[in-house]
Design an enzyme around this catalytic site. Structure first.
Site, PDB file in Angstrom:
ATOM      1  CG  HIS A   1      54.410   1.084  40.139  1.00  0.00           C
ATOM      2  ND1 HIS A   1      53.825   0.022  40.789  1.00  0.00           N
ATOM      3  CD2 HIS A   1      55.501   1.418  40.881  1.00  0.00           C
ATOM      4  CE1 HIS A   1      54.522  -0.275  41.868  1.00  0.00           C
ATOM      5  NE2 HIS A   1      55.526   0.553  41.944  1.00  0.00           N
TER       6      HIS A   1
ATOM      7  NE  ARG B   1      51.231   1.153  51.857  1.00  0.00           N
ATOM      8  CZ  ARG B   1      52.351   1.006  52.557  1.00  0.00           C
ATOM      9  NH1 ARG B   1      52.287   0.765  53.850  1.00  0.00           N
ATOM     10  NH2 ARG B   1      53.516   1.100  51.989  1.00  0.00           N
ATOM     11  CB  THR B   2      47.218   4.519  46.181  1.00  0.00           C
ATOM     12  OG1 THR B   2      48.091   5.218  47.071  1.00  0.00           O
ATOM     13  CG2 THR B   2      46.303   5.511  45.477  1.00  0.00           C
TER      14      THR B   2
END
Length: 350
Positions: free
Chosen positions: A274, A282-283
């Site tokens: 994270h 999304r990444t």
């Protein structure tokens, strides 16, 4: 290893100061690496592999060979000892990674059967089909994160440049940004660009551009919690180190795992770190699909329905809290299988 570093630097037409600047270390250290008076750290190896365009595994083996030789020299019993170490390492390596379940192995075989079939019909593919499927991916990926645009509204924003009444500017930007991020990973695929920190940051920059410009393409500097999850991401001062370890893991495993498993693992590992204030999901999904596209598969489009979203979140939670990756790997594999089947059904002649 010293000859390998020097020869490769010369082939790339780089000066020692160029390599030093890229590594962020003193130029004199590069000369010492090349003449063998100093050994690079393991962390240096990963960056050297990128800078000099050498396979990380090749550098690591050369580094370990020099390290072993420096430690134990040419004692008459060295060879016998190395053989025994080799046997023990092979034994313990078999326990490092749990074998894939029979169900997962079966799905992977079905995926590769569909992929081989798809390769025979690629000539029937078209820009219109690709465009429609990529738009669906943007719609579903944003929907997972709470975007309320419909598929049609997403189309009007992305392809017609229209503004949808009653929808926020953020939702408009999420649609536009994600579509541009898809174009970017396809460009990386076409150029066969190596997956590294720079490319991940560029993908994230596209996702948050105009939404959180001060955080786009940058690691977070504050601690975060994931809403609805008991997983606690690492402290901000650990993020850069964890990301470095992620890329080392990728370089070490990219040729040893089935591409679908590799893609799923990179997705899970990135979203577990994270590293960003926002846009982690999304990444991570874009990174996963970049790996799939690089290996000739199709985009694995996880649906944004409530049921699908909860299955996705629960599978991630099991990875992060219980260290049980089976459900997540199955979810990604099943998604890829279904997307391959659908792709075939669209382009395959009747």
């Amino acid at each position: 290893m010293k000859n390998l570093l020097r020869n490769r630097r010369i082939e790339k037409k780089l000066k020692t100061k160029d390599v030093a600047q890229a590594l962020g270390i003193d130029q004199a250290l590069i000369s010492k690496f090349e003449n063998g008076t100093r050994k690079p750290t393991k962390e240096h190896l990963f960056k050297l592999a990128e800078i000099l365009d050498i396979a990380y595994e090749t550098l690591l083996v050369a580094w370990l060979k020099d390290k072993i030789y420096a430690e134990i020299g040419t004692d008459q019993f060295v060879y016998e000892a190395i053989l025994q170490v080799k046997e023990e390492m092979a034994f313990y390596a078999s326990f490092k990674r749990a074998p894939l379940s029979k169900k997962l192995e079966r799905i992977l075989k079905e995926i590769d059967t569909f992929k081989n079939e798809l390769n025979q019909f690629r000539k029937y593919d078209s820009f219109r089909i690709t465009q429609a499927l990529e738009l669906e991916y943007t719609f579903e990926s944003n929907k997972i994160e709470g975007n309320t645009l419909t598929l049609k509204e997403t189309d009007l924003i992305v392809n017609e440049g229209l503004t949808i009444s009653g929808k926020s500017m953020r939702e408009h930007l999420e649609a536009i940004n994600h579509q541009e991020a898809i174009a970017y990973i396809k460009e990386l695929m076409d150029k066969n660009t190596a997956i590294n920190e720079r490319e991940i940051l560029c993908i994230h920059n596209l996702i948050l551009r105009g939404i959180y410009p001060e955080d786009a393409g940058k690691y977070r500097k504050v601690q975060v919690m994931i809403k609805g999850s008991s997983h606690m991401p690492p402290q901000p001062f650990l993020v850069a180190k964890e990301m470095e370890e992620l890329f080392i893991w990728y370089q070490t495993n990219k040729n040893n795992l089935h591409p679908v498993i590799l893609a799923a693992e990179m997705h899970e590992r990135l979203v577990t770190i994270h590293p960003f204030i926002d846009g982690n999901g999304r990444t991570s999904r874009l990174l996963m699909n970049l790996i799939l596209l690089q290996h000739g598969y199709v985009i694995a489009n996880i649906k944004g329905t409530h049921e699908s979203r909860m299955s996705y979140y629960n599978a991630l939670e099991a990875c992060q809290v219980e260290n049980n990756k089976e459900h997540f790997l199955l979810l990604i594999a099943q998604t890829e299988k279904e997307c391959l089947e659908r792709y075939l059904s669209i382009i395959k002649p009747n």
